[in-house]
Design an enzyme around this catalytic site. Sequence first.
Site, PDB file in Angstrom:
ATOM      1  N   GLY A  10     -13.353  12.697 189.458  1.00  0.00           N
ATOM      2  CA  GLY A  10     -13.731  13.033 188.086  1.00  0.00           C
ATOM      3  C   GLY A  10     -15.224  12.804 187.878  1.00  0.00           C
ATOM      4  O   GLY A  10     -15.939  12.317 188.761  1.00  0.00           O
ATOM      5  N   ILE A  12     -17.111  10.721 185.829  1.00  0.00           N
ATOM      6  CA  ILE A  12     -17.686   9.373 185.851  1.00  0.00           C
ATOM      7  C   ILE A  12     -17.369   8.664 187.167  1.00  0.00           C
ATOM      8  O   ILE A  12     -18.222   7.999 187.759  1.00  0.00           O
ATOM      9  CB  ILE A  12     -17.167   8.563 184.635  1.00  0.00           C
ATOM     10  CG1 ILE A  12     -17.672   9.213 183.336  1.00  0.00           C
ATOM     11  CG2 ILE A  12     -17.595   7.110 184.709  1.00  0.00           C
ATOM     12  CD1 ILE A  12     -17.030   8.673 182.060  1.00  0.00           C
ATOM     13  N   TYR A 151      -4.128  10.728 172.845  1.00  0.00           N
ATOM     14  CA  TYR A 151      -5.084  10.223 173.834  1.00  0.00           C
ATOM     15  C   TYR A 151      -5.549   8.813 173.443  1.00  0.00           C
ATOM     16  O   TYR A 151      -5.474   7.873 174.232  1.00  0.00           O
ATOM     17  CB  TYR A 151      -6.267  11.196 173.923  1.00  0.00           C
ATOM     18  CG  TYR A 151      -7.456  10.661 174.677  1.00  0.00           C
ATOM     19  CD1 TYR A 151      -7.345  10.266 176.014  1.00  0.00           C
ATOM     20  CD2 TYR A 151      -8.709  10.546 174.073  1.00  0.00           C
ATOM     21  CE1 TYR A 151      -8.439   9.778 176.715  1.00  0.00           C
ATOM     22  CE2 TYR A 151      -9.807  10.063 174.759  1.00  0.00           C
ATOM     23  CZ  TYR A 151      -9.675   9.679 176.075  1.00  0.00           C
ATOM     24  OH  TYR A 151     -10.755   9.198 176.766  1.00  0.00           O
ATOM     25  N   LYS A 155      -4.878   5.067 175.172  1.00  0.00           N
ATOM     26  CA  LYS A 155      -5.974   4.183 175.611  1.00  0.00           C
ATOM     27  C   LYS A 155      -5.860   2.810 174.933  1.00  0.00           C
ATOM     28  O   LYS A 155      -6.081   1.775 175.545  1.00  0.00           O
ATOM     29  CB  LYS A 155      -7.326   4.831 175.316  1.00  0.00           C
ATOM     30  CG  LYS A 155      -7.655   5.988 176.245  1.00  0.00           C
ATOM     31  CD  LYS A 155      -7.877   5.490 177.670  1.00  0.00           C
ATOM     32  CE  LYS A 155      -8.319   6.596 178.600  1.00  0.00           C
ATOM     33  NZ  LYS A 155      -8.647   6.101 179.947  1.00  0.00           N
TER      34      LYS A 155
HETATM   35  N1  LIG Z   1     -16.540  11.488 179.731  1.00  0.00           N
HETATM   36  C1  LIG Z   1     -16.531  10.884 178.537  1.00  0.00           C
HETATM   37  O1  LIG Z   1     -17.361  11.220 177.650  1.00  0.00           O
HETATM   38  C2  LIG Z   1     -15.543   9.781 178.247  1.00  0.00           C
HETATM   39  C3  LIG Z   1     -15.573   9.181 176.974  1.00  0.00           C
HETATM   40  C4  LIG Z   1     -14.652   8.167 176.694  1.00  0.00           C
HETATM   41  C5  LIG Z   1     -13.751   7.745 177.668  1.00  0.00           C
HETATM   42  N2  LIG Z   1     -13.733   8.351 178.889  1.00  0.00           N
HETATM   43  C6  LIG Z   1     -12.753   7.869 179.871  1.00  0.00           C
HETATM   44  O2  LIG Z   1     -13.416   7.660 181.110  1.00  0.00           O
HETATM   45  C7  LIG Z   1     -12.568   7.963 182.199  1.00  0.00           C
HETATM   46  C8  LIG Z   1     -13.236   8.966 183.117  1.00  0.00           C
HETATM   47  O3  LIG Z   1     -13.582  10.116 182.356  1.00  0.00           O
HETATM   48  P1  LIG Z   1     -14.188  11.415 183.033  1.00  0.00           P
HETATM   49  O4  LIG Z   1     -15.057  12.068 182.016  1.00  0.00           O
HETATM   50  O5  LIG Z   1     -14.720  11.104 184.375  1.00  0.00           O
HETATM   51  O6  LIG Z   1     -12.849  12.294 183.155  1.00  0.00           O
HETATM   52  P2  LIG Z   1     -12.436  13.365 184.278  1.00  0.00           P
HETATM   53  O7  LIG Z   1     -11.340  14.172 183.689  1.00  0.00           O
HETATM   54  O8  LIG Z   1     -13.645  14.066 184.792  1.00  0.00           O
HETATM   55  O9  LIG Z   1     -11.876  12.450 185.430  1.00  0.00           O
HETATM   56  C9  LIG Z   1     -10.591  11.874 185.387  1.00  0.00           C
HETATM   57  C10 LIG Z   1      -9.982  12.004 186.765  1.00  0.00           C
HETATM   58  O10 LIG Z   1      -8.713  11.374 186.737  1.00  0.00           O
HETATM   59  C11 LIG Z   1      -7.836  12.139 187.533  1.00  0.00           C
HETATM   60  N3  LIG Z   1      -6.465  11.916 187.055  1.00  0.00           N
HETATM   61  C12 LIG Z   1      -5.966  12.228 185.836  1.00  0.00           C
HETATM   62  N4  LIG Z   1      -4.671  11.904 185.780  1.00  0.00           N
HETATM   63  C13 LIG Z   1      -4.355  11.376 186.991  1.00  0.00           C
HETATM   64  C14 LIG Z   1      -3.163  10.863 187.561  1.00  0.00           C
HETATM   65  N5  LIG Z   1      -2.020  10.815 186.855  1.00  0.00           N
HETATM   66  N6  LIG Z   1      -3.195  10.402 188.831  1.00  0.00           N
HETATM   67  C15 LIG Z   1      -4.337  10.443 189.559  1.00  0.00           C
HETATM   68  N7  LIG Z   1      -5.495  10.937 189.079  1.00  0.00           N
HETATM   69  C16 LIG Z   1      -5.504  11.391 187.805  1.00  0.00           C
HETATM   70  C17 LIG Z   1      -8.261  13.593 187.363  1.00  0.00           C
HETATM   71  O11 LIG Z   1      -7.878  14.388 188.473  1.00  0.00           O
HETATM   72  C18 LIG Z   1      -9.775  13.454 187.197  1.00  0.00           C
HETATM   73  O12 LIG Z   1     -10.459  13.734 188.401  1.00  0.00           O
HETATM   74  C19 LIG Z   1     -11.259   8.471 181.597  1.00  0.00           C
HETATM   75  O13 LIG Z   1     -10.347   7.396 181.581  1.00  0.00           O
HETATM   76  C20 LIG Z   1     -11.646   8.861 180.185  1.00  0.00           C
HETATM   77  O14 LIG Z   1     -10.569   8.753 179.310  1.00  0.00           O
HETATM   78  C21 LIG Z   1     -14.606   9.349 179.195  1.00  0.00           C
END
Ligand SMILES: NC(=O)c1ccc[n+]([C@@H]2O[C@H](COP(=O)([O-])OP(=O)(O)OC[C@H]3O[C@@H](n4cnc5c(N)ncnc54)[C@H](O)[C@@H]3O)[C@@H](O)[C@H]2O)c1
Length: 336
Positions: A10, A12, A151, A155
Amino acid sequence: MRFLITGSAGFIGFHLARRLLADGHTVVGFDGMTDPRDAALKAERHEILRRVDRFRAVEARLEDIAALTEAAAEAQVIVHLAARAGGPASLEDLRAYVDSNLIGTFNLLEVARTVRPRHLLLASTSAVYDGAAVTGPFLEGAPTDLPVSLYAATKKATEALSHSHAHLFGIPTTCLRFFTVYGPRAGPDSALLRLVDAVLAGRPIAVSGKGELRRDVLYVDDLVEAIVRLIGRPPVAGVPVEAEGVVDTLSPSAPWRVVNIAGDTAIRLAEVFAAIEALLGRRLEKRLRHLASTPIDETCTDGRLLEALTGYRPSTPVEVGIPEFVGWYLGHRRCG
Ligand SMILES: NC(=O)c1ccc[n+]([C@@H]2O[C@H](COP(=O)([O-])OP(=O)(O)OC[C@H]3O[C@@H](n4cnc5c(N)ncnc54)[C@H](O)[C@@H]3O)[C@@H](O)[C@H]2O)c1
């Protein structure tokens, strides 16, 4: 050190894994490659990480506890980022949020119980403040008991689940509340990416309050720096951080705390629009929307607790971050 990062394909997770590898650590990246919309981007992220031989990818789902147990076997630190994240798809498949974010996180906590990492860090979100009967700035102690999206509810629930595991089994745990994160290699749910896309396509976007509302946006490198520093600050029960004007969230009964990841980077949306318009040389067509129609109107905070814990205050200005992001995005569109 040996790390397990979930969500490593993903947005981050990729940036964090790359940084930890550059710092000389060993990383197992765990990702279920779940969302077909950015399958190629995910594959590319893992491909880049695989260039370092201290990286191993396990492509499996959190719901597969055997795969998770194997991946985590030697981890000294676990950073749990994998989740079904927010975004426009969030109303379409509600059960997927429960499977990934609740069942998946429970599995992860159970694995951590066996592996006993020095520190477990879990991604949460500023969306937990959404629906709170307060306006910003949102500090960690603000009420977050009334989430308005599934969502955010998942969380908030994972924060609570991790607290009970920290209490019952003594696992030092930090929950990280991220605000809007942006930067190169962002996925399709990125707010900034959708904005740039709309400008390029000449598509109007709905804007609340003429864009005067402020929002905390964080450049991904700043987020990674904050996480890296927090990794070295596992909570210790009974040892709160002491700093003027700071309220620590350290639990009275467990080595657990929750931290907003934010700094000096809150910005009015109008300024984001202007920066993107200037870079693309096109106007953004805005449709005004009544404030009551959107739950997340103003998500600002300050990073006092983060700074007290780490000495770090994220500060990459949008004047630097947005051109980096837009430059990557234009190149990515040309190639893709
Ligand atoms: N990007 C933002 O602005 C933001 C803001 C607040 C919170 N977050 C949190 O940060 C974290 C990372 O966010 P991101 O932007 O990198 O998201 P992203 O969607 O790019 O990455 C999440 C990854 O998790 C994997 N994933 C999802 N469900 C899964 C499962 N059941 N088993 C295995 N892998 C699974 C996906 O394949 C994906 O690659 C998440 O938990 C998200 O909720 C992100």
